[in-house]
Design a protein around this motif. Sequence first.
Motif, PDB file in Angstrom:
ATOM      1  N   UNK B  39       0.877  -1.206   0.135  1.00 13.27           N
ATOM      2  CA  UNK B  39       0.144   0.168   0.020  1.00 13.27           C
ATOM      3  C   UNK B  39       0.708   1.272  -0.074  1.00 13.27           C
ATOM      4  N   UNK B  40       0.112   2.274  -0.495  1.00  7.46           N
ATOM      5  CA  UNK B  40       1.193   3.480  -0.585  1.00  7.46           C
ATOM      6  C   UNK B  40       1.742   3.936   0.690  1.00  7.46           C
ATOM      7  N   UNK B  41       3.161   4.038   0.713  1.00  9.13           N
ATOM      8  CA  UNK B  41       3.992   4.486   1.802  1.00  9.13           C
ATOM      9  C   UNK B  41       4.246   3.616   2.866  1.00  9.13           C
ATOM     10  N   UNK B  42       3.837   2.236   2.434  1.00 10.37           N
ATOM     11  CA  UNK B  42       4.108   0.951   3.297  1.00 10.37           C
ATOM     12  C   UNK B  42       5.074   0.039   2.873  1.00 10.37           C
ATOM     13  N   UNK B  43       5.379  -0.829   3.761  1.00  9.47           N
ATOM     14  CA  UNK B  43       6.244  -1.945   3.428  1.00  9.47           C
ATOM     15  C   UNK B  43       5.328  -2.987   2.877  1.00  9.47           C
ATOM     16  N   UNK B  44       6.133  -4.180   2.478  1.00 10.33           N
ATOM     17  CA  UNK B  44       5.394  -5.163   1.693  1.00 10.33           C
ATOM     18  C   UNK B  44       4.656  -6.360   2.694  1.00 10.33           C
ATOM     19  N   UNK B  45       3.406  -6.651   2.330  1.00  7.72           N
ATOM     20  CA  UNK B  45       2.845  -7.770   3.154  1.00  7.72           C
ATOM     21  C   UNK B  45       2.657  -8.768   2.315  1.00  7.72           C
ATOM     22  N   UNK B  46       2.744 -10.019   2.898  1.00 11.57           N
ATOM     23  CA  UNK B  46       2.574 -11.217   2.025  1.00 11.57           C
ATOM     24  C   UNK B  46       0.869 -11.696   2.065  1.00 11.57           C
ATOM     25  N   UNK B  47       0.841 -11.870   0.849  1.00 11.60           N
ATOM     26  CA  UNK B  47      -0.492 -12.119   0.333  1.00 11.60           C
ATOM     27  C   UNK B  47      -0.902 -13.740   0.405  1.00 11.60           C
ATOM     28  N   UNK B  48       0.129 -14.428  -0.296  1.00  7.12           N
ATOM     29  CA  UNK B  48      -0.031 -15.867  -0.263  1.00  7.12           C
ATOM     30  C   UNK B  48       1.364 -16.551  -0.894  1.00  7.12           C
ATOM     31  N   UNK B  49       1.721 -17.793  -0.530  1.00 10.59           N
ATOM     32  CA  UNK B  49       2.824 -18.304  -1.100  1.00 10.59           C
ATOM     33  C   UNK B  49       2.285 -19.725  -1.710  1.00 10.59           C
ATOM     34  N   UNK B  50       3.321 -20.408  -2.372  1.00 16.58           N
ATOM     35  CA  UNK B  50       3.178 -21.471  -2.880  1.00 16.58           C
ATOM     36  C   UNK B  50       4.532 -22.192  -2.685  1.00 16.58           C
TER      37      UNK B  50
END
Lengths: 109, 114
Positions: B39-50
């Motif tokens: 999101x703008x101005x934010x770090x990265x957040x994991x949505x999902x993984x395989x």
Amino acid sequence: VTQSSRYLVKRTGEKVFLECVQDMDHENMFWYRQDPGMGLKLIYYSVGAGITDKGEVPNGYNVSRSTTEDFPLRLELAAPSQTSVYFCASSSDRNTEAFFGQGTRLTVV
Amino acid sequence: AQSVTQPDIHITVSEGASLELRCNYSYGATPYLFWYVQSPGQGLQLLLKYFSGDTLVQGIKGFEAEFKRSQSSFNLRKPSVHWSDAAEYFCAVGALSNTGKLIFGQGTTLQVKP
């Protein structure tokens, strides 16, 4: 993962110190830079205290890993080309997600 | 060489419409694949993984992704987009060496129209 500075403005030739601390006891830590339209590029990484290695774009940067928790990034001679958003991340092993800090937007003028 | 390609730099969808973000990878073995959202101005957040197993994986915020080995793809989908989904989305692959390094795609910026 905590990066203490959100925004920094530095002059060309200055030294820059970006802090990164994690309290999850993760073995692996990483520094990435993010430029518009380029995704994230790995600068340096560490798989444990005392162990560091170059990533894809290491030139102009240095790191150290004296403890598990800390992984600072240093720019010895800041250049305008190093204007970017810098993200620190950590992970416990290859099979788990990387946790990212909030990022530091560095502007070198 | 390992690489990740997100063909769409920018996508605009209407709120309530379905969404698919494309991701293609180049990798020498069974990949570890991730989708992150920023999101703008934010770090990265994991949505999902395989990592292995069922090729359809469920993530947070109603997202899912399907791993298709034959197409070297890991596309992200959501049946009904919300205005709060507007963000930048990154696909990433775990590097060959056992270090946890990630190789990211260029990112796709999602804009949601009311």
